[in-house]
Write a protein that holds these residues in place. Sequence first.
Motif, PDB file in Angstrom:
ATOM      1  N   ARG A  28       0.849  -1.197   0.000  1.00 44.13           N
ATOM      2  CA  ARG A  28       0.000   0.000   0.000  1.00 44.13           C
ATOM      3  C   ARG A  28       0.881   1.243   0.000  1.00 44.13           C
ATOM      4  O   ARG A  28       1.892   1.300   0.706  1.00 44.13           O
ATOM      5  CB  ARG A  28      -0.911   0.011   1.224  1.00 44.13           C
ATOM      6  N   ALA A  72      -5.064   6.744  -1.753  1.00 41.29           N
ATOM      7  CA  ALA A  72      -4.397   5.511  -1.330  1.00 41.29           C
ATOM      8  C   ALA A  72      -4.491   4.490  -2.455  1.00 41.29           C
ATOM      9  O   ALA A  72      -5.476   4.454  -3.209  1.00 41.29           O
ATOM     10  CB  ALA A  72      -5.025   4.953  -0.056  1.00 41.29           C
ATOM     11  N   THR A 131      -3.424   0.271  -3.417  1.00 37.00           N
ATOM     12  CA  THR A 131      -2.877  -1.038  -3.080  1.00 37.00           C
ATOM     13  C   THR A 131      -2.549  -1.764  -4.374  1.00 37.00           C
ATOM     14  O   THR A 131      -3.218  -1.573  -5.398  1.00 37.00           O
ATOM     15  CB  THR A 131      -3.853  -1.876  -2.241  1.00 37.00           C
TER      16      THR A 131
END
Length: 277
Positions: free
Chosen positions: A2, A9, A11
């Motif tokens: 991540r 954000a 991942t």
Amino acid sequence: MRIASGDWALTLDPAAGGLIRALTRRGADILRPMPEGSAEPLESACFPLAPYANRIAHGRFDWEGETFSLTPNHPAIAHPIHGTTWLGEWMVRDSRGDSVTLVHAHTADADWPWSFALTQTLCLSAQGLTARLAITNTDARAMPAGLGFHPWFAREDVTAISFGAKGLWLGDAEMLPTEHTAPDALGDWSTPSPLELPHLVDNCYTGWDGTVRIARRDGDLVLESAGTPYLHLFVPQGADFFCAEPQTTMPDAVNRDAPAPLEPGATRALEMTIRSA
């Protein structure tokens, strides 16, 4: 793995396919999240396209006086598609809190008869995501090389999209290009238009101006890419996603509008930005 910056954000799977598994802004899905535990690239949020983008018709093409034949590389699709790197192994070269650089090395084989190295860099900022892809020919022969990104945008909060283009490739039942026509043949995207259509769009737009504007209830987005005159738009009816894919080449390019040769030791690159408007 991540990374994060500000409201954003991301991942990713740093080994299999160099896949992005999720991209969020203020916790809301910008790209369609990959199901937990899934290893199927077609369920991912985004993956890189190299050394070719989209389909090669029947896997056959001629290049510099030699005929090549590739086998299909995904059980759901009859033609080789999207290159080799979305199905290959990657390694992390560098990682920070807000960025990661992945590398992939391909040795000439039956899936692609030239060797190459690929670098993918993903960087988050307060504005959004910048993704860079660079391919270097490590073979002794010149090779055709096409690049792209395949983001799957979450559709729920999207009210309209718009972009400029000069033309459009219509396709047959196997999604291979058949006829070049006006860009509004399947809908006019020059002004903000909703994604609810009475027909499937899975087509390549030519002369793309490099920008897609995405209107969202929680704040608009912009997709930008330089050096990518082709935009492949995939809008399936009733789905929870749509794809807007910046690409350096059209589908089946090696048989239609072949890319310039990438000479031994040379590098070709593209950049894609997904940011708040």
